[in-house]
Design an enzyme around this catalytic site. Structure first.
Site, PDB file in Angstrom:
ATOM      1  N   GLN A   1       0.830  -1.201   0.000  1.00 28.36           N
ATOM      2  CA  GLN A   1       0.000   0.000   0.000  1.00 28.36           C
ATOM      3  C   GLN A   1       0.871   1.260   0.000  1.00 28.36           C
ATOM      4  OE1 GLN A   1      -3.204  -0.436  -0.352  1.00 28.36           O
ATOM      5  NE2 GLN A   1      -3.684   1.736  -0.483  1.00 28.36           N
TER       6      GLN A   1
ATOM      7  N   GLU B   1     -18.343   1.123  -4.867  1.00 29.59           N
ATOM      8  CA  GLU B   1     -17.524   0.064  -5.444  1.00 29.59           C
ATOM      9  C   GLU B   1     -18.324  -1.240  -5.414  1.00 29.59           C
ATOM     10  OE1 GLU B   1     -13.091   1.786  -4.274  1.00 29.59           O
ATOM     11  OE2 GLU B   1     -13.692  -0.215  -3.623  1.00 29.59           O
TER      12      GLU B   1
END
Length: 294
Positions: A174, A259
């Site tokens: 990340q 999403e």
């Protein structure tokens, strides 16, 4: 989730050939490709390839952003085309602020106001579920993997072929992905519109995962909401302890754009209670304050 465009060729090939990996025999036919989620601004063309994350959008198709700050344009209104609104959010519970923070617990809530502690948390006992997988970035916790296996098998029995697009992402992954987007946009404010900051991503818990349809239709773009895979998963996920984490119209609470591919294992007690009450988000279910921004 938003990913580096450089992964497109290999991952699209994996998605197109995924039926050879699946226990199921054939993909279902997708519904129309009309976008149902929020529309994102086009991102600058990347100049270099960042580390791998998830499956990118097909070439020429505008991707839905991974995580975007809500804006007046994107905020839901009474005339929105989204499904009928559920119950009004409950007032935040002042006593709940310290709860749901254990990164190893199934009820952990991670959002822009609630980072993981420690930030570099890594779950134990990750494994690949025994389902059709489009990439090798699909490790999940044991409990989540078992729930995914059960859900995918049930979908196949109904003639819907699901594929697992992504699962666990490490803190270092990340970090690299976020740094890439900072470089592309020129500052953190721009990167925050499309990528989670390190330590703030649900994928780091091993409880969150992205799904696709076996034929690759609308993978990780807003039109996925109109596919058979998305509709089946949204309707049945709660039966397996799973919720749609970033539903349409909830970005003012979750901080993330709709999403329709991003699901989260929470356990059947939570998922069925949310389904029965018509509660859209974990924040509302647990009485936590909204987290529209960092």
């Amino acid at each position: 989730m938003r990913v580096p465009p450089s992964l497109l060729p290999a991952l699209l090939l994996a998605s197109l050939t995924v039926t050879s990996l699946a226990a199921c025999s054939s993909p279902d036919t997708p519904a129309g490709a009309t976008p149902a989620g929020d529309t994102a601004p086009a991102a600058p063309a990347p100049s270099a390839a960042p580390p791998a994350a998830d499956l990118p959008a097909p070439a020429g198709v505008l991707p839905a952003p991974e995580q975007r700050e809500p804006s007046p344009k994107a905020s839901p209104t009474a005339s929105s085309a989204s499904p009928a609104a559920g119950p009004s959010p409950a007032a935040p519970d002042a006593n709940a602020a310290g709860r749901h923070r254990d990164p190893g617990a199934v009820d952990v809530v991670v959002n822009k106001k609630r980072p993981l502690a420690p930030l570099d948390f890594a779950p134990a006992g990750l494994r690949l579920p025994d389902v059709a997988i489009a990439t090798d970035n699909a490790l999940l916790r044991q409990d989540t993997a078992a729930a995914v296996e059960a859900m995918f098998a049930a979908a196949a029995q109904d003639g819907v072929q699901l594929v697992l697009v992504s699962g666990y992402r490490s803190f270092s992954n990340q970090e690299s992905t976020y740094a890439y987007w900072v470089n592309q946009y020129g500052d953190a404010a721009g990167a925050d519109t499309v990528s989670a900051r390190p330590g703030y991503s649900e994928h780091q818990t091993g409880l969150a995962f992205d799904i696709g349809q076996a034929d690759g239709a609308c993978t990780l773009v807003s039109c996925f909401a109109e596919t058979a895979a998305a509709r089946w998963a949204a309707e049945h996920a709660a039966e397996y302890g799973i919720i749609l984490r970033y539903p349409l119209g909830a970005n003012g609470v979750t901080g993330f754009s709709a999403e329709p591919w991003h699901f989260r294992f929470v356990g059947r007690d939570v998922s069925l209670a949310m389904d029965a009450a018509g509660t859209a988000t974990l924040e509302e279910h647990f009485g936590l304050p909204p987290a529209p921004s960092y």
